[in-house]
Design an enzyme around this catalytic site. Sequence first.
Site, PDB file in Angstrom:
ATOM      1  N   LEU A  17       0.811  -1.216   0.000  1.00  0.00           N
ATOM      2  CA  LEU A  17       0.000   0.000   0.000  1.00  0.00           C
ATOM      3  C   LEU A  17       0.847   1.271   0.000  1.00  0.00           C
ATOM      4  CD1 LEU A  17      -2.681  -1.121   2.614  1.00  0.00           C
ATOM      5  CD2 LEU A  17      -2.758  -1.334   0.116  1.00  0.00           C
ATOM      6  N   HIS A  18       0.350   2.263  -0.708  1.00  0.00           N
ATOM      7  CA  HIS A  18       0.970   3.592  -0.704  1.00  0.00           C
ATOM      8  C   HIS A  18      -0.138   4.619  -0.453  1.00  0.00           C
ATOM      9  CE1 HIS A  18      -0.757   3.825  -4.694  1.00  0.00           C
ATOM     10  NE2 HIS A  18      -0.057   2.777  -5.077  1.00  0.00           N
ATOM     11  N   GLY A  57      -1.757   6.473  -2.308  1.00  0.00           N
ATOM     12  CA  GLY A  57      -2.905   6.402  -3.225  1.00  0.00           C
ATOM     13  C   GLY A  57      -3.970   5.469  -2.661  1.00  0.00           C
ATOM     14  N   HIS A  58      -3.543   4.275  -2.242  1.00  0.00           N
ATOM     15  CA  HIS A  58      -4.503   3.333  -1.641  1.00  0.00           C
ATOM     16  C   HIS A  58      -5.122   3.926  -0.375  1.00  0.00           C
ATOM     17  CE1 HIS A  58      -1.593   0.316  -3.536  1.00  0.00           C
ATOM     18  NE2 HIS A  58      -2.743   0.014  -4.107  1.00  0.00           N
ATOM     19  N   GLN A 105      -8.066   6.734  -9.882  1.00  0.00           N
ATOM     20  CA  GLN A 105      -8.153   7.223 -11.258  1.00  0.00           C
ATOM     21  C   GLN A 105      -6.898   6.885 -12.075  1.00  0.00           C
ATOM     22  OE1 GLN A 105     -10.649   8.541 -12.917  1.00  0.00           O
ATOM     23  NE2 GLN A 105      -9.331   8.876 -14.704  1.00  0.00           N
ATOM     24  N   GLN A 132      -9.438   0.744 -16.060  1.00  0.00           N
ATOM     25  CA  GLN A 132     -10.022  -0.227 -15.128  1.00  0.00           C
ATOM     26  C   GLN A 132     -11.358   0.294 -14.581  1.00  0.00           C
ATOM     27  OE1 GLN A 132      -7.867  -2.747 -12.094  1.00  0.00           O
ATOM     28  NE2 GLN A 132      -8.327  -1.015 -10.779  1.00  0.00           N
TER      29      GLN A 132
HETATM   30  O1  PAF Z   1      -6.255  -1.974  -9.060  1.00  0.00           O
HETATM   31  C1  PAF Z   1      -5.904  -3.008  -8.502  1.00  0.00           C
HETATM   32  O2  PAF Z   1      -5.102  -3.029  -7.563  1.00  0.00           O
HETATM   33  C2  PAF Z   1      -6.468  -4.344  -8.993  1.00  0.00           C
HETATM   34  O3  PAF Z   1      -6.626  -4.336 -10.366  1.00  0.00           O
HETATM   35  C3  PAF Z   1      -7.774  -4.746  -8.293  1.00  0.00           C
HETATM   36  C4  PAF Z   1      -8.875  -3.750  -8.562  1.00  0.00           C
HETATM   37  C5  PAF Z   1      -7.517  -4.842  -6.801  1.00  0.00           C
HETATM   38  C6  PAF Z   1      -8.224  -6.097  -8.798  1.00  0.00           C
HETATM   39  O4  PAF Z   1      -7.288  -7.084  -8.554  1.00  0.00           O
END
Ligand code: PAF
Length: 282
Positions: free
Chosen positions: A33-34, A36-37, A149, A154
């Site tokens: 995690l960074h 952004g997450h 974003q 995605q």
């Molecule tokens: O963006 C991500 O980290 C991945 O594509 C996700 C949405 C967790 C699906 O594995």
Amino acid sequence: MKVIEAKQDLRQALANVKKDERTIGFVPTMGFLHDGHISLMRRAREENDIVVASIFINPAQFGAGEDLDVYPRDRQGDCEQMINAHVDIAFLPDVETIYPEGFNTVVEVEGQMTQVLCGQSRPTHFKGVTTVVAKLLNLVSPDRAYFGQKDAQQISVVRKMVKDLDFNVQIVDCPIVREPDGLAMSSRNAYLTPEQRGNAPVLFQSLCSAEEMIADGERSAAVIVNAIEKRIHTVENAVIDYISIVNTNTLQELDTIGGSTLIALAVKFGKTRLIDNIRLEI
Ligand code: PAF
């Protein structure tokens, strides 16, 4: 924070939440995690009663020869960060839990939306993403799910799946979080050598120059793409995968820039493929 690995434990933990009609915000991640997450988790915290975040490095979205085996992992560090972000439930399933023996179903958004941009060089990627996101949405049943974003394609693909398959969830897209020098935060930045890291901010710089050209009146997509390409080639060893200007929602290529516009690019520095984008309303 509860750390849960089994599906039945997750269902049990969420049963009372649902019974009490409390809202659930969900942040799916692949870990390492960074900020952004963490920004997604904080937003989910603000907007929901309960926050669930998952960490699952999804083999189905990696192509042959991609970085599945070396994808960075830090379970303990991630858990500490999730506790600090006030996540209630961390769902950390293993591969067997998500794809048990005999698993034989995929969820795929067909057509150009998954074939353009990253889909050109990663033809099976989005099928893997939509399959796992569908599974995770079914397991968590969130009211809202949060995506960054930076992975603009995605988001469009997941929105399409949610619409087409009537998932009862709101997809919330959150702004890109950048390093002070403009590089979009990504777990994959950890792969960059110091020299590559020094060069990588050229991606955002090239997008900012494009934005300025558009603000000055340029509307030809070809001219803008050309300018971005030139700017990226001012640094050594940057190999362009694509630079595309598309409609944000349909991902259809634009010749003339207008409306809801996404300028997206993917560039390789050595083995590390970085993506970045800007969204403009014109
Ligand atoms: O963006 C991500 O980290 C991945 O594509 C996700 C949405 C967790 C699906 O594995």
